[in-house]
Design a protein around this motif. Structure first.
Motif, PDB file in Angstrom:
ATOM      1  N   HIS A  37      16.583  10.255   1.487  1.00 52.31           N
ATOM      2  CA  HIS A  37      15.840   9.420   2.353  1.00 52.31           C
ATOM      3  C   HIS A  37      15.601  10.176   3.844  1.00 52.31           C
ATOM      4  CE1 HIS A  37      14.875   5.979   4.996  1.00 52.31           C
ATOM      5  NE2 HIS A  37      15.806   6.373   5.948  1.00 52.31           N
ATOM      6  N   THR A  40      12.386  12.554   3.049  1.00 52.88           N
ATOM      7  CA  THR A  40      11.324  11.722   3.048  1.00 52.88           C
ATOM      8  C   THR A  40      10.968  11.754   4.404  1.00 52.88           C
ATOM      9  OG1 THR A  40      12.006  10.895   0.728  1.00 52.88           O
ATOM     10  CG2 THR A  40      10.133   9.777   2.173  1.00 52.88           C
ATOM     11  N   ASP A  44       7.462  13.331   6.154  1.00 50.89           N
ATOM     12  CA  ASP A  44       6.336  12.298   6.500  1.00 50.89           C
ATOM     13  C   ASP A  44       6.021  12.774   8.005  1.00 50.89           C
ATOM     14  OD1 ASP A  44       6.505  11.085   4.255  1.00 50.89           O
ATOM     15  OD2 ASP A  44       7.484   9.273   5.066  1.00 50.89           O
TER      16      ASP A  44
END
Length: 159
Positions: A37, A40, A44
């Motif tokens: 998580h 990511t 991003d």
């Protein structure tokens, strides 16, 4: 793992800091999920592959140490809190738990290791704090009441 709290911003804009917070159960599976998580979230925001790998390695070693040592032998799994904040040149993390304190209420020294030795000569394990110290800086540990707090900074490589 709980949903992150976000302070929205863009990595490329220094005046708009980005932060996140994740709470996870102290287990190997939860650590893997949290690392995915966080990776990511940071990808991003435009972090390079090299920086993502460094962050993931430092956090994996740190969080697994909490699971394996702070909560070892306790009757139930506890929680680990991870708070991250981005600045243009670095990432800062605060990791909290309610497990056992560090031995002597201080950070382990992290033994130096010789990377030129053959793999079969190196002992298994024991390199976690050496890697954490090599890839991060401004490590600070404190114990307040029943809570452990580890703060660290990971400088970001250009690119």
């Amino acid at each position: 793992m709980s949903a992150p709290n976000r302070n929205e911003g863009t990595v490329g804009q220094p005046d708009t800091p980005y932060g996140f917070e994740v709470t996870l159960e102290a287990s190997a599976d939860a650590v893997r999920a949290a690392l995915g998580h966080i990776r990511t979230e940071l990808a991003d925001r435009g972090l390079s592959q090299e920086n993502l790998e460094i962050v993931e390695l430092v956090l994996a070693e740190t969080l697994n140490n909490v699971v394996e040592h702070a909560y070892a032998g306790l009757p139930q799994a506890g929680l680990i809190g991870v708070r991250g904040a981005y600045a243009p040149d670095d990432l800062r993390f605060r990791i909290t738990d309610l497990g056992k304190p560090m031995p002597g209420f201080t950070l382990p020294p992290g033994e130096a290791f010789d990377v030129l030795k053959l793999a079969d000569e190196l002992p298994e394990g024991g390199f976690g704090w050496s890697l954490i110290r090599l890839l991060s800086c401004e490590l600070e540990y404190s114990r307040t009441g029943d809570m452990n707090l580890l703060a660290l900074r990971i400088p970001l490589a250009a690119g």
